[in-house]
Structures are given as structure tokens and as C-alpha cells.
Design a protein around this motif. Structure first.
Motif, PDB file in Angstrom:
ATOM      1  N   THR A 118       0.834  -1.201   0.000  1.00  0.00           N
ATOM      2  CA  THR A 118       0.000   0.000   0.000  1.00  0.00           C
ATOM      3  C   THR A 118       0.864   1.243   0.000  1.00  0.00           C
ATOM      4  OG1 THR A 118      -0.084  -0.245   2.375  1.00  0.00           O
ATOM      5  CG2 THR A 118      -2.059  -0.931   1.153  1.00  0.00           C
ATOM      6  N   ALA A 119       0.391   2.198  -0.816  1.00  0.00           N
ATOM      7  CA  ALA A 119       1.157   3.429  -0.940  1.00  0.00           C
ATOM      8  C   ALA A 119       0.807   4.360   0.204  1.00  0.00           C
ATOM      9  CB  ALA A 119       0.832   4.081  -2.275  1.00  0.00           C
ATOM     10  N   GLN A 120       1.817   5.060   0.697  1.00  0.00           N
ATOM     11  CA  GLN A 120       1.602   6.020   1.776  1.00  0.00           C
ATOM     12  C   GLN A 120       1.364   7.415   1.223  1.00  0.00           C
ATOM     13  OE1 GLN A 120       1.683   5.013   5.150  1.00  0.00           O
ATOM     14  NE2 GLN A 120       1.677   3.011   4.131  1.00  0.00           N
ATOM     15  N   GLY A 121       1.646   7.588  -0.009  1.00  0.00           N
ATOM     16  CA  GLY A 121       1.463   8.898  -0.640  1.00  0.00           C
ATOM     17  C   GLY A 121       1.861   8.825  -2.105  1.00  0.00           C
ATOM     18  N   VAL A 122       1.889   9.991  -2.741  1.00  0.00           N
ATOM     19  CA  VAL A 122       2.238  10.007  -4.172  1.00  0.00           C
ATOM     20  C   VAL A 122       3.258  11.096  -4.416  1.00  0.00           C
ATOM     21  CG1 VAL A 122       1.344  10.366  -6.505  1.00  0.00           C
ATOM     22  CG2 VAL A 122      -0.064   9.193  -4.818  1.00  0.00           C
ATOM     23  N   LEU A 123       4.248  10.737  -5.219  1.00  0.00           N
ATOM     24  CA  LEU A 123       5.247  11.725  -5.622  1.00  0.00           C
ATOM     25  C   LEU A 123       4.870  12.180  -7.040  1.00  0.00           C
ATOM     26  CD1 LEU A 123       8.076  12.922  -4.807  1.00  0.00           C
ATOM     27  CD2 LEU A 123       9.074  11.040  -6.102  1.00  0.00           C
ATOM     28  N   VAL A 124       4.591  13.476  -7.200  1.00  0.00           N
ATOM     29  CA  VAL A 124       4.206  13.984  -8.523  1.00  0.00           C
ATOM     30  C   VAL A 124       5.356  14.854  -9.038  1.00  0.00           C
ATOM     31  CG1 VAL A 124       2.483  15.269  -9.831  1.00  0.00           C
ATOM     32  CG2 VAL A 124       1.815  14.062  -7.750  1.00  0.00           C
ATOM     33  N   ILE A 125       5.970  14.397 -10.120  1.00  0.00           N
ATOM     34  CA  ILE A 125       7.082  15.183 -10.681  1.00  0.00           C
ATOM     35  C   ILE A 125       6.641  15.742 -12.030  1.00  0.00           C
ATOM     36  CG2 ILE A 125       9.521  15.165 -11.315  1.00  0.00           C
ATOM     37  CD1 ILE A 125       9.738  12.506  -9.752  1.00  0.00           C
ATOM     38  N   THR A 126       6.591  17.056 -12.117  1.00  0.00           N
ATOM     39  CA  THR A 126       6.269  17.701 -13.407  1.00  0.00           C
ATOM     40  C   THR A 126       7.588  18.154 -14.012  1.00  0.00           C
ATOM     41  OG1 THR A 126       4.334  18.539 -12.274  1.00  0.00           O
ATOM     42  CG2 THR A 126       4.766  19.403 -14.472  1.00  0.00           C
ATOM     43  N   PHE A 127       7.779  17.922 -15.273  1.00  0.00           N
ATOM     44  CA  PHE A 127       9.058  18.353 -15.892  1.00  0.00           C
ATOM     45  C   PHE A 127       8.794  18.936 -17.277  1.00  0.00           C
ATOM     46  CE2 PHE A 127       9.251  14.679 -18.693  1.00  0.00           C
ATOM     47  CZ  PHE A 127       8.490  13.743 -17.990  1.00  0.00           C
ATOM     48  N   THR A 128       9.683  19.797 -17.674  1.00  0.00           N
ATOM     49  CA  THR A 128       9.453  20.496 -18.945  1.00  0.00           C
ATOM     50  C   THR A 128       9.826  19.604 -20.146  1.00  0.00           C
ATOM     51  OG1 THR A 128       9.956  22.450 -20.256  1.00  0.00           O
ATOM     52  CG2 THR A 128      11.752  21.588 -18.933  1.00  0.00           C
ATOM     53  N   LEU A 129       9.055  19.796 -21.208  1.00  0.00           N
ATOM     54  CA  LEU A 129       9.381  19.064 -22.460  1.00  0.00           C
ATOM     55  C   LEU A 129       9.898  20.043 -23.506  1.00  0.00           C
ATOM     56  CD1 LEU A 129       6.220  16.786 -22.737  1.00  0.00           C
ATOM     57  CD2 LEU A 129       8.482  16.122 -21.970  1.00  0.00           C
ATOM     58  N   ARG A 130      10.126  21.289 -23.038  1.00  0.00           N
ATOM     59  CA  ARG A 130      10.459  22.335 -23.994  1.00  0.00           C
ATOM     60  C   ARG A 130      11.719  22.028 -24.793  1.00  0.00           C
ATOM     61  NH1 ARG A 130       9.819  27.211 -20.527  1.00  0.00           N
ATOM     62  NH2 ARG A 130       7.583  27.011 -20.268  1.00  0.00           N
ATOM     63  N   ASN A 131      12.725  21.483 -24.079  1.00  0.00           N
ATOM     64  CA  ASN A 131      13.978  21.222 -24.821  1.00  0.00           C
ATOM     65  C   ASN A 131      13.793  20.140 -25.900  1.00  0.00           C
ATOM     66  OD1 ASN A 131      13.564  19.522 -22.774  1.00  0.00           O
ATOM     67  ND2 ASN A 131      15.563  19.764 -21.789  1.00  0.00           N
ATOM     68  N   ILE A 132      12.944  19.139 -25.563  1.00  0.00           N
ATOM     69  CA  ILE A 132      12.664  18.119 -26.609  1.00  0.00           C
ATOM     70  C   ILE A 132      11.927  18.767 -27.773  1.00  0.00           C
ATOM     71  CG2 ILE A 132      11.381  15.995 -27.136  1.00  0.00           C
ATOM     72  CD1 ILE A 132      11.896  15.069 -24.316  1.00  0.00           C
ATOM     73  N   ASP A 133      10.938  19.622 -27.417  1.00  0.00           N
ATOM     74  CA  ASP A 133      10.159  20.286 -28.472  1.00  0.00           C
ATOM     75  C   ASP A 133      11.032  21.193 -29.325  1.00  0.00           C
ATOM     76  OD1 ASP A 133       7.892  19.038 -27.810  1.00  0.00           O
ATOM     77  OD2 ASP A 133       7.057  20.671 -26.596  1.00  0.00           O
ATOM     78  N   SER A 134      11.949  21.934 -28.646  1.00  0.00           N
ATOM     79  CA  SER A 134      12.752  22.862 -29.448  1.00  0.00           C
ATOM     80  C   SER A 134      13.703  22.092 -30.358  1.00  0.00           C
ATOM     81  CB  SER A 134      13.502  23.855 -28.555  1.00  0.00           C
ATOM     82  OG  SER A 134      14.442  23.159 -27.798  1.00  0.00           O
ATOM     83  N   MET A 135      14.187  20.966 -29.836  1.00  0.00           N
ATOM     84  CA  MET A 135      15.060  20.137 -30.685  1.00  0.00           C
ATOM     85  C   MET A 135      14.278  19.629 -31.920  1.00  0.00           C
ATOM     86  SD  MET A 135      18.069  19.244 -30.749  1.00  0.00           S
ATOM     87  CE  MET A 135      19.186  18.117 -31.473  1.00  0.00           C
ATOM     88  N   THR A 136      13.043  19.167 -31.646  1.00  0.00           N
ATOM     89  CA  THR A 136      12.208  18.675 -32.751  1.00  0.00           C
ATOM     90  C   THR A 136      11.954  19.801 -33.755  1.00  0.00           C
ATOM     91  OG1 THR A 136      11.095  17.425 -31.051  1.00  0.00           O
ATOM     92  CG2 THR A 136      10.157  17.285 -33.230  1.00  0.00           C
ATOM     93  N   ARG A 137      11.718  21.007 -33.225  1.00  0.00           N
ATOM     94  CA  ARG A 137      11.446  22.138 -34.107  1.00  0.00           C
ATOM     95  C   ARG A 137      12.652  22.430 -35.004  1.00  0.00           C
ATOM     96  NH1 ARG A 137      10.619  26.153 -30.551  1.00  0.00           N
ATOM     97  NH2 ARG A 137       9.057  24.878 -29.553  1.00  0.00           N
ATOM     98  N   VAL A 138      13.850  22.404 -34.375  1.00  0.00           N
ATOM     99  CA  VAL A 138      15.074  22.664 -35.170  1.00  0.00           C
ATOM    100  C   VAL A 138      15.201  21.615 -36.280  1.00  0.00           C
ATOM    101  CG1 VAL A 138      17.593  22.647 -35.071  1.00  0.00           C
ATOM    102  CG2 VAL A 138      16.306  23.846 -33.319  1.00  0.00           C
ATOM    103  N   LEU A 139      14.968  20.361 -35.862  1.00  0.00           N
ATOM    104  CA  LEU A 139      15.068  19.283 -36.863  1.00  0.00           C
ATOM    105  C   LEU A 139      14.063  19.502 -37.995  1.00  0.00           C
ATOM    106  CD1 LEU A 139      15.480  16.017 -34.793  1.00  0.00           C
ATOM    107  CD2 LEU A 139      17.143  17.090 -36.275  1.00  0.00           C
ATOM    108  N   ASN A 140      12.828  19.898 -37.606  1.00  0.00           N
ATOM    109  CA  ASN A 140      11.781  20.138 -38.611  1.00  0.00           C
ATOM    110  C   ASN A 140      12.179  21.237 -39.577  1.00  0.00           C
ATOM    111  OD1 ASN A 140       9.574  18.469 -38.647  1.00  0.00           O
ATOM    112  ND2 ASN A 140       8.775  19.296 -36.728  1.00  0.00           N
TER     113      ASN A 140
END
Ligand code: ADP
Length: 480
Positions: A156-178
Motif C-alpha cells: 500500500t502506498a503512503q502517498g504520491v510523488l508527482v514530478i512535473t518536468f518540462t518538455l520544452r527542450n525536446i520540443d525545441s530540438m524537434t522544431r530545429v530538426l523540422n
């Protein structure tokens, strides 16, 4: 108005050329696969980078849970030593870390805004319930990983760890490639376009040359041989054209020969009539008997002219492109008996015996008028070119596909060298003799054309001074 429409129509029709098709084909084959490949590669790169980032974040999350949960520091709001670690991690991933306890109360928030508040989010609740983590791609710009906070051996879980992280660098890389891919694609489209333009022009060039040569031919320059160069197919076309041209030339010369023969044949009786009439007109006090004699001759010439014209008309009617064929079931035995009956008086005049021999009753799909004409001509010839007191034998036989008519005579026969020519129009073995018998030289041409119209065959066997046999073979069912 109509003129403008027809001009537009012509323009559109000329645009739909082979060159246009080749151009489009090269463009499609050269460009579409490249665009699909580039789009596929960029999207594969994006999802790979994303899954790497997620598993990295999950590893960090596990590290935090392992390190700070078992010693109780993670869920203890009093313990601030964890905050630094969480802040560091949040800043590395350009996001935020929230820890929620079993009551869905936020115990830690690296932004410090939500602490103490209740967080009811679907994936958080699910994570707590199922004791399993998940990844959500939030709004394209942020990703979120939820992980159950539990000791390794606990269910049983005692709690939840919520990690939010940016995807901007992946998106900008994809944009450059595009962007880069788009530039390359434009360059390639231009290059392929130029190649396609030149290529399609080169491919279509031999056809354009061919078109010019053929237009020249259609203006009447039939004497020139055509020679197209380029592909083997085009060479074959030029061979076929040369064959066609030589056939057209031979047809043209046979047509000219026919016309000159016709004029000659038609002129002969007229010349005779003119000579006869002139000699009557130039003499004075011509006795009535001479008038009668000359007029009888003129009458004969008129009849001859009439016969030639009738024969020519029959020949024209037998031309498939002009005449019509009236096919019906015909009793061939009756047809032959009828012809023999009609010709019997002429034969009797010269003491010629006519015999009809039928091996079986035959009915066939034929054009009665045309076939009668053919057989009559053969039997008439057998009587005309016979000896006095000779015989003519006509026989009829059939198998499952054809019926056979044989006309034999005891006549003068045809010399070997003439046998290949007798079916030609106006050909006569002995011109003087046929004049006596009233022949036009068209009878056998008519017979052959009528047989050909029935998809049959006609053959001659003959020996001089012994006799002649013509055999005709016609299909029982008409073949159009
Ligand atoms: P024609 O009107 O002169 O009879 P045809 O085309 O019927 O013309 O025949 C061509 C020539 O073939 C005739 O002029 C004749 O010399 C020869 N011929 C045709 N049938 C016979 C035959 N049964 N016996 C001998 N010669 C024939």
C-alpha cells in the motif's frame, strides 16, 4: 464565345500530355517518400527522447523515495532537509515536485504554493489506489510522472510523488530538426523539379519527333521512309509504319491499275460502236441489210458494256466495307439445283452434259444472293470454256465444320502459268476467245470475293486440254 471554349478545351487537352504524367510521376516518386521518411524519423526521435526523459525522471523519483521515505523524512513536514534535494531536482528538470499523503493533502511542493491543500487529480488518486506510477504528457509543454510512495516490501502506498518536468527542450530540438528538414526538402523539391522537367522533355522528345514525321507523311509525302530513333519500342513503331506505308503504296498502285483497267474495258465497246457508227455515216446509199448488220453489232457492244458495268457493281457490292451481308439458313442442295436448272439451256445448246452429285443434304448460314453469284460464275465458266459435247460435274459434300462445292469440267483447261492470275480483276487467259464468249474477266474475282466474305477458300486445279476443277470451302456457320 464557342471559339474561346474550344481553345480552352484544346489547351487543357494538350496539357494532359505524356510529358505532364512523367513530370508528376518523377515528382511524386522523388518527393513523397522523402517527406514521409523525414516526418517518420522526426516523430521517432521525439518519442525516443521523451521515453528516455521519463525513465530518467522515474529513476530520480525512485532514488528520492528510497532515500527519504524509509527514514520517514519525506512525509514529515517538519523535516526541511528533503526540500533542498527536491528543489535541486525540480530545477534540473525545469519543473515542480509535489508530495501528497494518503489523505491527498499536499505535504511538499517545490513551488510552496499548494502545501496543506488537498490535491484531487485523477492520476494521483489512481496511483494511490493501484500502487503504480504513470506518465502523462500534459499540454505538450510539460510531462508529469506520478509514483507511489511506499517501502519496497509494502503493497500500500503512503502517498504520491508527482514530478512535473518540462518538455520544452525536446520540443525545441524537434522544431530545429523540422526546420532543417523543411529547408532540405525544399532544396530537393527544386532539384527534383528541374530534373523532372529536363527528364520528361528528353523522354517525350522522340515522340514529338515521331509526331512531326507522321504529320509530314499525312500531308502526302508517302514516298519517304520513316526512321524514328530513341527506344526500341519507337524503332518497332517505325518498322510497322514503313510496312503500313508500303502496303498503302501497293494498295494505291493496285487502285490506279484497277481504274485504268476499268476505263480501258469500258472504252473498248464504245470505240467499237463509234467505228461501226462512223463507217455507216461516212458511206452513202448503204443498203438496209448493212444497217441491220452493223446495228446488231452495236447492240452486242451495248450488251457487253452493260455486262461489264453489272459485274463491276457486283464486285463493289462484295466489298465488305460497302456492301451488306444478309445471312440466313439456306438449303445448299436446293441452291445448287436451282443454278444448274437455270444454266442447263446454255449447256444443252453445246451438247454439254450437266451432273449434280450430292453426298448429303446441307444447310448453312450464308448470304444466298452472293453465294449464288459465286457458284453461278464457276458453272458458267465451266460451260463457256468447255468443248462441245463435254460435261460439267458439280458435287456437294460437308463435314462438321464446312461444306464443299466442287465444279469440274472437261474443258480447255488453264495453263499452269495463268492459274495464279485468273482471280485477278480483268485477267483473261485468251482475250480474243473470251470476247467471243462475252467474258469480262471479272467473274472469278467476284466468285473469290464472295467466298472470302464467307471466310471460305477457293482453289483451282487444271490441266490444259483436259479440264478444270474449282473447289470451294465455306463454313457451315457464318463467321462475321
Ligand atoms: P471471264 O469473264 O473472262 O470468264 P473470269 O474471271 O470468270 O473471267 O475468268 C478469268 C479467266 O480464267 C477466263 O478468261 C478464262 O481464261 C479462265 N477460266 C476461268 N474458268 C475456266 C474454266 N473452267 N476452264 C478454263 N479456263 C477458265
Amino acid at each position: 464565345m464557342l471559339d474561346i471554349f474550344s481553345r480552352i478545351k484544346y489547351k487543357i487537352q494538350s496539357l494532359v500530355s505524356m510529358r505532364l504524367y512523367i513530370l508528376l510521376l518523377i515528382l511524386i516518386v522523388g518527393i513523397v517518400p522523402m517527406i514521409v521518411l523525414t516526418a517518420g524519423l522526426i516523430s521517432a526521435y521525439r518519442s525516443r527522447a521523451l521515453s528516455l526523459r521519463v525513465s530518467e525522471v522515474q529513476q530520480y523519483g525512485s532514488f528520492i523515495i528510497n532515500r527519504f521515505f524509509s527514514n520517514g523524512a519525506l512525509m514529515n513536514t517538519e523535516d526541511t532537509s528533503v526540500d533542498d534535494e527536491l528543489s535541486l531536482m525540480a530545477s534540473i528538470y525545469g519543473g515542480r515536485i509535489i508530495v501528497v499523503n494518503q489523505d491527498l493533502t499536499v505535504v511538499r511542493d517545490t513551488y510552496g504554493q499548494e502545501t496543506g491543500k488537498i490535491l484531487i487529480a485523477q492520476d494521483v488518486v489512481r496511483c494511490l489506489k493501484n500502487n503504480s506510477g504513470s506518465f502523462v504528457n500534459r499540454s505538450g509543454q510539460y510531462g508529469e510522472v506520478t509514483m507511489p510512495v511506499a517501502s519496497q516490501d509494502s503493497d500500500t502506498a503512503q502517498g504520491v510523488l508527482v514530478i512535473t518536468f518540462t518538455l520544452r527542450n525536446i520540443d525545441s530540438m524537434t522544431r530545429v530538426l523540422n526546420q532543417k528538414a523543411t529547408v532540405y526538402i525544399i532544396i530537393i523539391i527544386l532539384a527534383v523539379g528541374v530534373i523532372a522537367l529536363i527528364g520528361s522533355k528528353l523522354i517525350a522528345r522522340p515522340l514529338n519527333v515521331m509526331n512531326k514525321t507522321l504529320s509530314h507523311l499525312s500531308e502526302g509525302y508517302l514516298d519517304e521512309e520513316v526512321s524514328f530513333t530513341g527506344y526500341s519500342e519507337i524503332k518497332k513503331i517505325s518498322d510497322s509504319f514503313n510496312r503500313l506505308i508500303s502496303r498503302m503504296k501497293s494498295l494505291e498502285s493496285s487502285r490506279q491499275e484497277f481504274v485504268s483497267n476499268v476505263s480501258h474495258e469500258l472504252k473498248t465497246p464504245i470505240t467499237s460502236m463509234k467505228v461501226l457508227a462512223d463507217s455507216l455515216l461516212t458511206q452513202e446509199n448503204v443498203p438496209a441489210e448493212t444497217y441491220r448488220e452493223f446495228l446488231t453489232d452495236i447492240n452486242e457492244e451495248v450488251e457487253r458494256e452493260n455486262k461489264i458495268i453489272n459485274d463491276l457493281l457486283s464486285l463493289v457490292k462484295l466489298d465488305k466495307s460497302v456492301g451488306e451481308v444478309h445471312v440466313e439458313e439456306v438449303n445448299i442442295n436446293e441452291l445448287l439445283e436451282g443454278i444448274l436448272k437455270r444454266l442447263n439451256p446454255i449447256a444443252q445448246k453445246r451438247g454439254i452434259e450437266m451432273v449434280f452429285e450430292s453426298f448429303r443434304p446441307v444447310t448453312a448460314e450464308v448470304d444466298e444472293v452472293k453465294l449464288s453469284l459465286a457458284i453461278s460464275n464457276l458453272i458458267e465458266n465451266a460451260i463457256k470454256y468447255n468443248v462441245d459435247d463435254g460435261w460439267v460435274r458439280v458435287s456437294l459434300n460437308a463435314d462438321h465444320k464446312y461444306f464443299y462445292v466442287k465444279v469440274s469440267d472437261s474443258g480447255i483447261g488453264i495453263p499452269d502459268e495463268a492459274q495464279g492470275l485468273i482471280f485477278e480483276r480483268f485477267y483473261r487467259v485468251d482475250k480474243a476467245r473470251t470476247r467471243e464468249t462475252g467474258g469480262t474477266g471479272l467473274g472469278l474475282s467476284i466468285a473469290r470475293n464472295a467466298v472470302m466474305l464467307h471466310k471460305g477458300a477457293i482453289k483451282v486445279y487444271s490441266k490444259e486440254n483436259e479440264g478444270t476443277t474449282f473447289t470451294v470451302r465455306i463454313p457451315l456457320s457464318y463467321i462475321p
